[in-house]
Scaffold this active site. Structure first.
Site, mmCIF file in Angstrom:
data_model
loop_
_atom_site.group_PDB
_atom_site.id
_atom_site.type_symbol
_atom_site.label_atom_id
_atom_site.label_comp_id
_atom_site.label_asym_id
_atom_site.label_seq_id
_atom_site.Cartn_x
_atom_site.Cartn_y
_atom_site.Cartn_z
ATOM 1 N N SER A 1 34.219 40.866 46.630
ATOM 2 C CA SER A 1 32.967 40.444 45.996
ATOM 3 C C SER A 1 31.842 40.571 47.020
ATOM 4 O O SER A 1 32.110 40.610 48.234
ATOM 5 C CB SER A 1 33.098 38.976 45.579
ATOM 6 O OG SER A 1 31.842 38.438 45.223
ATOM 7 N N TYR B 1 35.413 29.604 47.408
ATOM 8 C CA TYR B 1 35.464 30.939 46.769
ATOM 9 C C TYR B 1 34.929 32.012 47.727
ATOM 10 O O TYR B 1 35.573 33.053 47.928
ATOM 11 C CB TYR B 1 34.665 30.945 45.468
ATOM 12 C CG TYR B 1 34.622 32.322 44.832
ATOM 13 C CD1 TYR B 1 35.769 32.861 44.243
ATOM 14 C CD2 TYR B 1 33.461 33.099 44.856
ATOM 15 C CE1 TYR B 1 35.754 34.136 43.688
ATOM 16 C CE2 TYR B 1 33.443 34.375 44.302
ATOM 17 C CZ TYR B 1 34.586 34.882 43.715
ATOM 18 O OH TYR B 1 34.579 36.150 43.175
HETATM 19 N N1 LIG Z 1 32.614 38.380 37.278
HETATM 20 C C1 LIG Z 1 31.959 38.373 38.426
HETATM 21 O O1 LIG Z 1 30.749 38.078 38.487
HETATM 22 C C2 LIG Z 1 32.692 38.800 39.697
HETATM 23 C C3 LIG Z 1 31.917 39.174 40.799
HETATM 24 C C4 LIG Z 1 32.562 39.559 41.972
HETATM 25 C C5 LIG Z 1 33.945 39.558 42.032
HETATM 26 N N2 LIG Z 1 34.669 39.173 40.955
HETATM 27 C C6 LIG Z 1 36.148 39.158 41.084
HETATM 28 O O2 LIG Z 1 36.696 40.006 40.084
HETATM 29 C C7 LIG Z 1 38.041 39.599 39.819
HETATM 30 C C8 LIG Z 1 38.253 39.586 38.309
HETATM 31 O O3 LIG Z 1 37.409 38.610 37.730
HETATM 32 P P1 LIG Z 1 36.692 38.801 36.316
HETATM 33 O O4 LIG Z 1 35.237 38.775 36.565
HETATM 34 O O5 LIG Z 1 37.259 39.933 35.578
HETATM 35 O O6 LIG Z 1 37.053 37.390 35.655
HETATM 36 P P2 LIG Z 1 37.980 36.984 34.414
HETATM 37 O O7 LIG Z 1 37.537 37.721 33.203
HETATM 38 O O8 LIG Z 1 38.002 35.505 34.410
HETATM 39 O O9 LIG Z 1 39.415 37.547 34.817
HETATM 40 C C9 LIG Z 1 40.260 36.897 35.737
HETATM 41 C C10 LIG Z 1 41.680 37.397 35.539
HETATM 42 O O10 LIG Z 1 42.547 36.723 36.477
HETATM 43 C C11 LIG Z 1 43.658 36.192 35.770
HETATM 44 N N3 LIG Z 1 44.160 34.972 36.405
HETATM 45 C C12 LIG Z 1 43.474 33.827 36.648
HETATM 46 N N4 LIG Z 1 44.286 32.893 37.182
HETATM 47 C C13 LIG Z 1 45.516 33.491 37.294
HETATM 48 C C14 LIG Z 1 46.783 33.047 37.767
HETATM 49 N N5 LIG Z 1 46.947 31.806 38.251
HETATM 50 N N6 LIG Z 1 47.830 33.894 37.725
HETATM 51 C C15 LIG Z 1 47.680 35.153 37.212
HETATM 52 N N7 LIG Z 1 46.505 35.625 36.766
HETATM 53 C C16 LIG Z 1 45.440 34.805 36.801
HETATM 54 C C17 LIG Z 1 43.095 35.868 34.378
HETATM 55 O O11 LIG Z 1 44.127 35.860 33.393
HETATM 56 P P3 LIG Z 1 44.895 34.566 32.804
HETATM 57 O O12 LIG Z 1 43.878 33.484 32.633
HETATM 58 O O13 LIG Z 1 45.463 35.093 31.529
HETATM 59 O O14 LIG Z 1 45.946 34.241 33.812
HETATM 60 C C18 LIG Z 1 42.202 37.082 34.150
HETATM 61 O O15 LIG Z 1 42.965 38.167 33.683
HETATM 62 C C19 LIG Z 1 38.222 38.253 40.511
HETATM 63 O O16 LIG Z 1 38.960 38.433 41.694
HETATM 64 C C20 LIG Z 1 36.792 37.808 40.836
HETATM 65 O O17 LIG Z 1 36.750 37.004 41.977
HETATM 66 C C21 LIG Z 1 34.076 38.796 39.777
#
Ligand SMILES: NC(=O)c1ccc[n+]([C@@H]2O[C@H](COP(=O)([O-])OP(=O)(O)OC[C@H]3O[C@@H](n4cnc5c(N)ncnc54)[C@H](OP(=O)(O)O)[C@@H]3O)[C@@H](O)[C@H]2O)c1
Length: 266
Positions: free
Chosen positions: A138, A151
Site C-alpha cells: 500500500s 495497519y
Molecule cells: N482498498 C484500499 O483502499 C487499499 C489500498 C491499499 C492497499 N490495499 C490492500 O489491498 C488488499 C486487498 O484489499 P481490498 O481493498 O480488496 O479489500 P476487501 O475487498 O476487504 O478484500 C479483502 C480480502 O481479504 C480477505 N480476508 C480478510 N480477512 C481474512 C482472513 N482472516 N483470512 C483469509 N482471508 C481474509 C477477505 O475475504 P473474507 O472476508 O471472505 O475472508 C477479502 O477477500 C489488502 O491487503 C489491503 O490492505 C487496499
C-alpha cells in the site's frame, strides 16, 4: 499450465487480480474465509474464461488455516507457480482504544500469514526455477500512519520484506513484485471503520484498474508499482520528508476519515 494462488479472492482487488490471471488461462486457487463468495467468483471465472478454479475457505489469520490450505494443495496435487498475497485489512482509530485481539489478528493476517505462505511455497518454486510472488502492499507502507498505526506498520513490513526478497531471489528466476495502491473502491474502507474519504474518495481507483497495474508490473518483471501519479508522488514525498513532518500530515488525513467508533471484530 501456470497455477496461481490468490489470497483475499472473495472481494475487491483479489477478485480483480483473479480476472487478470484467468484471462491468461491460468489455473486458479482462490482463498478467503467466505466460501459462498469464493464459489460465486470461481463460477464466474470458469464461465468467462473456461479455466480450472479451486476454492479453499480458510481463516489465514489463524496459523492452522495456513496449514490447512497447504494440506489442501498437497491433497489436490497443486504446485503453486505464482503466489499472490493480497488478503488484508486495516483498523482506523486511536491505538489505545482499539480492540487488542483485532489488532493482533491484523498482524497475523497482513504479516504472519504472508510470511508463512511465502516460506512454505517458495522452495518448490526454487526447485523448479520458475514462479513468482505478487504481494499487495500500500502507499501506507512508506509514512507512519497515526490513527491507523498498526495497519501502516504491517504494510511497511510487506514492502520491506518484499524488496529484500526481490533482491535475494534476483538470480533464481523467481520474480517478486509489490503492488502498492492508494485508495481503492472496495469493501476495505467500510470494514476498516473508514467512513467517507472526502477528497480521497474522488481519487479512489477501481479494483480492476489497480489489479491490471499489479498484473502488468508482475508480468514485466518489475520490483514494485504504485498505480496513479498522485499516489506515486505521495510515496516519494513520504520518503523525502522527515518523519516528524509526515506523521502529522498523514494523521490529519486519517482523522478526517474517522466517522464512528473503532471497528469491532467480524
Ligand atoms: N482498498 C484500499 O483502499 C487499499 C489500498 C491499499 C492497499 N490495499 C490492500 O489491498 C488488499 C486487498 O484489499 P481490498 O481493498 O480488496 O479489500 P476487501 O475487498 O476487504 O478484500 C479483502 C480480502 O481479504 C480477505 N480476508 C480478510 N480477512 C481474512 C482472513 N482472516 N483470512 C483469509 N482471508 C481474509 C477477505 O475475504 P473474507 O472476508 O471472505 O475472508 C477479502 O477477500 C489488502 O491487503 C489491503 O490492505 C487496499
Amino acid at each position: 499450465m501456470e497455477t496461481v494462488l490468490i489470497t483475499g479472492a472473495s472481494s475487491g482487488i483479489g477478485v480483480a487480480l483473479a480476472d487478470c490471471f484467468a484471462a491468461d488461462g491460468a489455473r486458479l486457487v482462490l482463498v478467503a474465509r467466505r466460501n459462498e463468495r469464493l464459489q460465486v467468483v470461481a463460477d464466474d471465472l470458469r464461465r468467462k474464461f473456461g479455466v480450472e478454479v479451486h476454492v479453499c475457505a480458510v481463516d489465514l489469520a489463524d496459523p492452522a488455516g495456513v496449514r490447512e490450505l497447504c494440506q489442501a494443495l498437497e491433497q489436490r496435487h497443486l504446485n503453486v507457480d505464482v503466489l499472490v498475497n493480497n488478503a488484508g485489512f486495516g483498523i482506523l482509530g486511536p491505538f489505545q482504544e482499539s480492540d487488542r485481539q483485532l489488532q493482533l489478528k491484523m498482524v497475523a493476517l497482513n504479516v504472519a500469514a504472508l510470511t508463512d505462505l511465502t516460506h512454505r511455497l517458495l522452495p518448490p518454486m526454487l526447485a523448479r526455477r520458475r514462479g513468482g510472488i505478487l504481494n499487495v502492499s500500500s502507499v501506507a507502507a512508506y509514512p507512519p500512519g497515526p490513527w491507523m498505526a498498526v495497519y501502516y506498520a504491517t504494510k511497511a513490513y510487506v514492502q520491506s520484506f518484499s524488496d529484500a526478497l526481490w533482491y535475494e531471489l534476483k538470480a533464481t528466476g523467481i520474480q517478486v513484485t509489490t503492488l502498492s495502491p492508494g485508495p481503492v473502491k472496495t469493501e476495505f474502507a467500510s470494514r476498516s471503520g473508514v467512513g467517507s474519504l472526502g477528497l480521497l474518495d474522488r481519487n479512489a481507483m477501481s479494483a480492476p484498474r489497480v489489479a491490471q497495474a499489479g498484473y502488468r508490473a508482475y508480468r514485466a518483471g518489475r520490483r514494485t508499482t504504485t498505480p496513479g501519479w498522485g499516489n506515486w508522488a505521495g510515496t516519494i514525498l513520504s520518503r523525502c520528508l522527515p518523519r516528524a513532518l509526515i506523521a502529522p500530515l498523514v494523521g490529519r488525513i486519517q482523522m478526517r476519515k474517522r466517522t464512528g467508533p473503532n471497528r469491532k471484530p467480524d
